[in-house]
Design a protein around this motif. Structure first.
Motif, PDB file in Angstrom:
ATOM      1  N   VAL A  48       0.878  -1.172   0.000  1.00  0.00           N
ATOM      2  CA  VAL A  48       0.000   0.000   0.000  1.00  0.00           C
ATOM      3  C   VAL A  48       0.915   1.222   0.000  1.00  0.00           C
ATOM      4  O   VAL A  48       1.770   1.368   0.876  1.00  0.00           O
ATOM      5  CB  VAL A  48      -0.935   0.005   1.223  1.00  0.00           C
ATOM      6  CG1 VAL A  48      -1.772   1.282   1.249  1.00  0.00           C
ATOM      7  CG2 VAL A  48      -1.839  -1.213   1.201  1.00  0.00           C
ATOM      8  N   PHE A  49       0.738   2.097  -1.004  1.00  0.00           N
ATOM      9  CA  PHE A  49       1.609   3.242  -1.194  1.00  0.00           C
ATOM     10  C   PHE A  49       1.010   4.517  -0.601  1.00  0.00           C
ATOM     11  O   PHE A  49      -0.201   4.603  -0.383  1.00  0.00           O
ATOM     12  CB  PHE A  49       1.851   3.460  -2.697  1.00  0.00           C
ATOM     13  CG  PHE A  49       2.647   2.360  -3.324  1.00  0.00           C
ATOM     14  CD1 PHE A  49       4.022   2.417  -3.375  1.00  0.00           C
ATOM     15  CD2 PHE A  49       2.009   1.257  -3.874  1.00  0.00           C
ATOM     16  CE1 PHE A  49       4.763   1.401  -3.955  1.00  0.00           C
ATOM     17  CE2 PHE A  49       2.730   0.230  -4.464  1.00  0.00           C
ATOM     18  CZ  PHE A  49       4.117   0.311  -4.501  1.00  0.00           C
ATOM     19  N   ASP A  50       1.873   5.525  -0.422  1.00  0.00           N
ATOM     20  CA  ASP A  50       1.395   6.844   0.012  1.00  0.00           C
ATOM     21  C   ASP A  50       0.595   7.473  -1.123  1.00  0.00           C
ATOM     22  O   ASP A  50       0.515   6.922  -2.228  1.00  0.00           O
ATOM     23  CB  ASP A  50       2.558   7.733   0.466  1.00  0.00           C
ATOM     24  CG  ASP A  50       3.543   8.052  -0.649  1.00  0.00           C
ATOM     25  OD1 ASP A  50       3.293   7.714  -1.823  1.00  0.00           O
ATOM     26  OD2 ASP A  50       4.594   8.650  -0.333  1.00  0.00           O
ATOM     27  N   SER A  51      -0.016   8.627  -0.877  1.00  0.00           N
ATOM     28  CA  SER A  51      -0.904   9.240  -1.873  1.00  0.00           C
ATOM     29  C   SER A  51      -0.166   9.639  -3.155  1.00  0.00           C
ATOM     30  O   SER A  51      -0.767   9.714  -4.219  1.00  0.00           O
ATOM     31  CB  SER A  51      -1.620  10.456  -1.276  1.00  0.00           C
ATOM     32  OG  SER A  51      -0.669  11.402  -0.830  1.00  0.00           O
ATOM     33  N   ASP A  92       4.801   7.021  -4.193  1.00  0.00           N
ATOM     34  CA  ASP A  92       6.254   6.910  -4.177  1.00  0.00           C
ATOM     35  C   ASP A  92       6.798   5.972  -3.105  1.00  0.00           C
ATOM     36  O   ASP A  92       7.816   5.331  -3.303  1.00  0.00           O
ATOM     37  CB  ASP A  92       6.888   8.288  -3.947  1.00  0.00           C
ATOM     38  CG  ASP A  92       6.566   9.247  -5.071  1.00  0.00           C
ATOM     39  OD1 ASP A  92       6.428   8.790  -6.224  1.00  0.00           O
ATOM     40  OD2 ASP A  92       6.443  10.456  -4.802  1.00  0.00           O
ATOM     41  N   ARG A  93       6.135   5.914  -1.967  1.00  0.00           N
ATOM     42  CA  ARG A  93       6.700   5.205  -0.825  1.00  0.00           C
ATOM     43  C   ARG A  93       5.714   4.149  -0.332  1.00  0.00           C
ATOM     44  O   ARG A  93       4.522   4.412  -0.198  1.00  0.00           O
ATOM     45  CB  ARG A  93       6.971   6.214   0.289  1.00  0.00           C
ATOM     46  CG  ARG A  93       7.750   5.673   1.448  1.00  0.00           C
ATOM     47  CD  ARG A  93       8.180   6.806   2.379  1.00  0.00           C
ATOM     48  NE  ARG A  93       7.058   7.529   2.936  1.00  0.00           N
ATOM     49  CZ  ARG A  93       6.526   7.309   4.137  1.00  0.00           C
ATOM     50  NH1 ARG A  93       7.021   6.367   4.906  1.00  0.00           N
ATOM     51  NH2 ARG A  93       5.515   8.020   4.562  1.00  0.00           N
ATOM     52  N   ILE A  94       6.219   2.969  -0.045  1.00  0.00           N
ATOM     53  CA  ILE A  94       5.377   1.910   0.511  1.00  0.00           C
ATOM     54  C   ILE A  94       5.147   2.217   1.986  1.00  0.00           C
ATOM     55  O   ILE A  94       6.090   2.398   2.752  1.00  0.00           O
ATOM     56  CB  ILE A  94       6.027   0.531   0.344  1.00  0.00           C
ATOM     57  CG1 ILE A  94       6.137   0.181  -1.144  1.00  0.00           C
ATOM     58  CG2 ILE A  94       5.221  -0.538   1.081  1.00  0.00           C
ATOM     59  CD1 ILE A  94       6.893  -1.099  -1.423  1.00  0.00           C
ATOM     60  N   LEU A  95       3.864   2.285   2.371  1.00  0.00           N
ATOM     61  CA  LEU A  95       3.519   2.540   3.767  1.00  0.00           C
ATOM     62  C   LEU A  95       3.438   1.251   4.568  1.00  0.00           C
ATOM     63  O   LEU A  95       3.886   1.186   5.703  1.00  0.00           O
ATOM     64  CB  LEU A  95       2.179   3.278   3.859  1.00  0.00           C
ATOM     65  CG  LEU A  95       2.135   4.653   3.181  1.00  0.00           C
ATOM     66  CD1 LEU A  95       0.723   5.216   3.243  1.00  0.00           C
ATOM     67  CD2 LEU A  95       3.134   5.592   3.832  1.00  0.00           C
ATOM     68  N   PHE A  96       2.818   0.231   3.976  1.00  0.00           N
ATOM     69  CA  PHE A  96       2.687  -1.065   4.635  1.00  0.00           C
ATOM     70  C   PHE A  96       2.243  -2.091   3.604  1.00  0.00           C
ATOM     71  O   PHE A  96       2.008  -1.758   2.449  1.00  0.00           O
ATOM     72  CB  PHE A  96       1.706  -1.007   5.819  1.00  0.00           C
ATOM     73  CG  PHE A  96       0.334  -0.493   5.466  1.00  0.00           C
ATOM     74  CD1 PHE A  96      -0.676  -1.357   5.080  1.00  0.00           C
ATOM     75  CD2 PHE A  96       0.048   0.864   5.542  1.00  0.00           C
ATOM     76  CE1 PHE A  96      -1.937  -0.895   4.769  1.00  0.00           C
ATOM     77  CE2 PHE A  96      -1.222   1.342   5.225  1.00  0.00           C
ATOM     78  CZ  PHE A  96      -2.208   0.463   4.841  1.00  0.00           C
ATOM     79  N   TYR A  97       2.149  -3.319   4.028  1.00  0.00           N
ATOM     80  CA  TYR A  97       1.707  -4.410   3.158  1.00  0.00           C
ATOM     81  C   TYR A  97       0.422  -5.008   3.714  1.00  0.00           C
ATOM     82  O   TYR A  97       0.203  -5.022   4.926  1.00  0.00           O
ATOM     83  CB  TYR A  97       2.762  -5.523   3.099  1.00  0.00           C
ATOM     84  CG  TYR A  97       4.008  -5.131   2.349  1.00  0.00           C
ATOM     85  CD1 TYR A  97       4.132  -5.409   0.999  1.00  0.00           C
ATOM     86  CD2 TYR A  97       5.049  -4.483   2.997  1.00  0.00           C
ATOM     87  CE1 TYR A  97       5.279  -5.052   0.310  1.00  0.00           C
ATOM     88  CE2 TYR A  97       6.198  -4.118   2.306  1.00  0.00           C
ATOM     89  CZ  TYR A  97       6.305  -4.404   0.975  1.00  0.00           C
ATOM     90  OH  TYR A  97       7.432  -4.048   0.291  1.00  0.00           O
TER      91      TYR A  97
END
Length: 101
Positions: free
Chosen positions: A21-24, A27-32
């Protein structure tokens, strides 16, 4: 996607899908997140993929060892090409009636 009991799975009929799950901004993976579903049969030597006389893992069914389902680069290019296309196909729902015979 995986079901390998030696690499994070439980047994072959339990297939797990893991998704980042990416940020809005994307660019960055927040969690899986992960989802596991039990399937009735994954191609073993007996129906149900749990043969009591199996001597190796391959006899129990197909082994999925971290299979990549979607490639971000390929998915991204498909989205760009579909949205930039000058021609869009539209599909209309049509209803048909049938009379009982």
């Amino acid at each position: 996607m995986l079901n390998d009991p030696y690499n994070g799975g439980t047994h072959l009929p339990d297939i797990t899908v893991v998704k980042p799950v990416f940020d809005s901004a994307g660019d960055r993976i927040l969690f899986y997140t992960a989802s596991r579903g039990h399937h009735a049969d994954v191609g073993g030597i007996t129906p149900g993929s749990m043969a009591p006389d199996s001597t190796n893992l391959e006899q129990e069914g197909v082994l999925l060892d971290n299979v990549k389902m979607v490639d971000a680069t390929a998915a991204s290019s498909r989205t760009r090409s579909a949205s930039s296309s000058p021609r869009r196909a539209t599909r209309r729902a049509t209803s048909t009636t049938t009379s009982p015979t």
